[in-house]
Write a protein that holds these residues in place. Structure first.
Motif, PDB file in Angstrom:
ATOM      1  N   MET A 142       0.845  -1.166   0.000  1.00  0.00           N
ATOM      2  CA  MET A 142       0.000   0.000   0.000  1.00  0.00           C
ATOM      3  C   MET A 142       0.900   1.242   0.000  1.00  0.00           C
ATOM      4  O   MET A 142       1.723   1.423   0.874  1.00  0.00           O
ATOM      5  N   ASP A 143       0.731   2.113  -0.997  1.00  0.00           N
ATOM      6  CA  ASP A 143       1.533   3.319  -1.110  1.00  0.00           C
ATOM      7  C   ASP A 143       0.699   4.572  -0.885  1.00  0.00           C
ATOM      8  O   ASP A 143       0.926   5.596  -1.513  1.00  0.00           O
ATOM      9  N   TYR A 144      -0.285   4.479   0.007  1.00  0.00           N
ATOM     10  CA  TYR A 144      -1.121   5.637   0.283  1.00  0.00           C
ATOM     11  C   TYR A 144      -1.639   5.568   1.714  1.00  0.00           C
ATOM     12  O   TYR A 144      -1.555   4.531   2.365  1.00  0.00           O
ATOM     13  N   ASP A 191      -7.768   8.145  -0.776  1.00  0.00           N
ATOM     14  CA  ASP A 191      -6.523   7.390  -0.825  1.00  0.00           C
ATOM     15  C   ASP A 191      -5.474   8.367  -1.333  1.00  0.00           C
ATOM     16  O   ASP A 191      -5.514   8.793  -2.483  1.00  0.00           O
ATOM     17  N   ASP A 197      -1.418   9.556  -1.710  1.00  0.00           N
ATOM     18  CA  ASP A 197      -0.009   9.181  -1.745  1.00  0.00           C
ATOM     19  C   ASP A 197       0.827  10.413  -1.420  1.00  0.00           C
ATOM     20  O   ASP A 197       0.985  11.298  -2.267  1.00  0.00           O
ATOM     21  N   VAL A 212       3.948  10.793  -1.135  1.00  0.00           N
ATOM     22  CA  VAL A 212       5.210  10.867  -1.862  1.00  0.00           C
ATOM     23  C   VAL A 212       4.991  11.401  -3.282  1.00  0.00           C
ATOM     24  O   VAL A 212       5.837  12.097  -3.833  1.00  0.00           O
ATOM     25  N   ASN A 213       3.835  11.085  -3.858  1.00  0.00           N
ATOM     26  CA  ASN A 213       3.458  11.575  -5.184  1.00  0.00           C
ATOM     27  C   ASN A 213       2.083  12.229  -5.070  1.00  0.00           C
ATOM     28  O   ASN A 213       1.084  11.685  -5.547  1.00  0.00           O
ATOM     29  N   TYR A 253      13.349  12.670   3.397  1.00  0.00           N
ATOM     30  CA  TYR A 253      12.160  13.197   4.065  1.00  0.00           C
ATOM     31  C   TYR A 253      11.982  14.676   3.721  1.00  0.00           C
ATOM     32  O   TYR A 253      10.883  15.126   3.409  1.00  0.00           O
ATOM     33  N   ILE A 301      10.531  15.056   0.289  1.00  0.00           N
ATOM     34  CA  ILE A 301       9.102  14.698   0.282  1.00  0.00           C
ATOM     35  C   ILE A 301       8.284  15.825   0.898  1.00  0.00           C
ATOM     36  O   ILE A 301       7.258  16.242   0.355  1.00  0.00           O
TER      37      ILE A 301
END
Length: 131
Positions: A1-3, A11, A13, A15-16, A95, A98
């Motif tokens: 899971m990236d969110y 949902d 993310d 990072v993006n 970090y 981001i």
């Protein structure tokens, strides 16, 4: 899971980040529940209250409405990625990248564009005095 799933059920993310998924309600809700100073205060003082105080201080100093709004959102990224204390954060370049990217997207969403260096100086420089 990236969110993460936000308060509003998005949902997201971090990072993006997708600016369409950045919601003022998610930021306000999360920051109202996060304590400043990593909880090392005598009484609960939320990041949201700190941001409101910063915006009020900018207004009292006669700074523009745009700077006041920027002050209100200056810790917005913490709603999605939390915060890391300054002594540790400086050792985490990924970090920091981001955080910078996410904060830029928040400014883009709510200010219409990223802040200039001069505007940013008004937001970051005085903040050390606005605890």
């Amino acid at each position: 899971m990236d969110y993460i799933t936000t308060y509003n059920g998005e949902d997201f993310d971090p990072v993006n980040p997708d600016t369409n998924k950045i919601k003022i309600e998610d930021i306000a809700h999360a920051l109202s529940l996060i304590c400043r100073a990593n909880g090392h205060s005598k009484h609960f003082y939320s990041v949201a209250q700190h941001c409101i105080n910063c915006a009020n201080e900018a207004k009292a100093r006669g700074l523009s409405a745009r700077i006041q709004l920027a002050c209100l959102f200056h810790d917005g990224s913490e709603a999605y990625i939390s915060d890391i204390t300054r002594p540790v954060k400086q050792h985490l370049p990924e970090y920091l990248e981001i955080e910078k990217n996410l904060q830029s997207k928040i400014y883009e969403k709510f200010l219409g564009a990223e802040m200039s260096a001069e505007e940013q100086a008004h937001v970051t420089l005085p903040l050390s005095f606005w605890y």
